[in-house]
Design an enzyme around this catalytic site. Structure first.
Site, short mmCIF file in Angstrom:
data_model
loop_
_atom_site.label_atom_id
_atom_site.label_comp_id
_atom_site.label_asym_id
_atom_site.label_seq_id
_atom_site.Cartn_x
_atom_site.Cartn_y
_atom_site.Cartn_z
N LYS A 183 0.83 -1.21 0.00
CA LYS A 183 0.00 0.00 0.00
C LYS A 183 0.86 1.26 0.00
CE LYS A 183 -2.16 -1.09 3.80
NZ LYS A 183 -1.50 -2.36 4.12
N ARG B 82 -9.13 1.93 9.21
CA ARG B 82 -8.73 0.55 9.49
C ARG B 82 -9.82 -0.23 10.22
NH1 ARG B 82 -2.31 0.29 10.95
NH2 ARG B 82 -1.63 1.18 8.98
N ARG C 205 12.08 -6.36 3.37
CA ARG C 205 12.04 -4.94 3.77
C ARG C 205 13.05 -4.67 4.88
NH1 ARG C 205 6.35 -2.44 5.20
NH2 ARG C 205 6.60 -3.46 7.20
N ARG D 15 12.20 -0.22 11.65
CA ARG D 15 11.07 0.18 12.49
C ARG D 15 10.89 -0.82 13.62
NH1 ARG D 15 6.21 0.99 8.30
NH2 ARG D 15 5.24 -0.23 9.93
N ARG E 275 -0.15 -8.02 13.60
CA ARG E 275 -0.79 -7.03 12.73
C ARG E 275 -1.66 -7.70 11.67
NH1 ARG E 275 4.54 -4.39 11.64
NH2 ARG E 275 3.84 -4.18 9.50
#
Length: 195
Positions: free
Chosen positions: A13, A88, A127, A139, A150
């Site tokens: 996204k 969300r 990533r 992160r 998540r």
């Protein structure tokens, strides 16, 4: 033009939102980025959100809706904007409906990036490796345990938005497993059809 992206974490996204923002000249409003900025600035909402985000959970609807409502009043949002990470939950979707009504605008399209969840863990690992290779900090919520949490939160709280927006006639499905440029081209076709 107001565009919303849906899809599980790691679906691409953010990548596609950045492309569309640049190619269409509209700002990408990422609630994750807005919240991370608040955390970095150690604002009260940032400190409150920090622990929640690190667990992979969602911050309260009121906090996120307030951040979004403030942001879309900025002059750069007048021609439209792209929402990445909001709404969300069904509650947030209803809040967004109220926000856009008060600002006399409409959501044009909701793009759902459909992906194989099994491939998402591999994308996360990639990533992390790419972030480290660039010498950037990873992160705090980019680890497998938080990622799996998540995904579960997405299934429980965000996936119900798919039938919600489908019923409104706004949902368009995009095959997110294609190469990035092909996903972008498919999104362009959808957006061009709305013009």
């Amino acid at each position: 033009m107001i565009v919303i992206f849906l899809g599980p974490p790691g679906a691409g996204k953010g990548t596609q939102a950045a492309y569309i923002a640049k190619s269409r000249g509209i700002p990408q409003l990422s609630t994750g980025d807005m919240l991370r900025a608040a955390i970095k600035a150690e604002t009260p909402v940032g400190l409150q959100a920090k622990a929640i985000i690190e667990r992979g959970d969602l911050v309260s609807d009121d906090v996120v809706a307030g951040i979004v409502a403030e942001r879309i009043d900025a002059p750069d949002c007048k021609p439209g904007f792209l929402l990445d990470g909001f709404p969300r939950t069904l509650g947030q979707a209803q809040m967004l409906d109220d926000i856009v009504k008060t600002k006399s605008c409409d959501i044009d399209v909701v793009l759902e990036l459909k992906v194989d969840e099994g491939a998402l863990v591999d994308r996360l690992r990639t990533r992390i490796e790419e972030t480290k290779a660039r010498g950037e900090p990873v992160r705090s919520d980019d680890n497998e345990e938080a990622f799996r949490n998540r995904l579960e939160v997405y299934r429980e709280q965000t996936a119900p938005l798919i039938p919600f927006y489908k019923e409104k006639g706004l949902l368009r499905e995009i095959d997110g497993m294609q190469p990035i440029d092909q996903v972008s081209a498919e999104i362009d076709k959808v957006l061009d059809s709305l013009s």
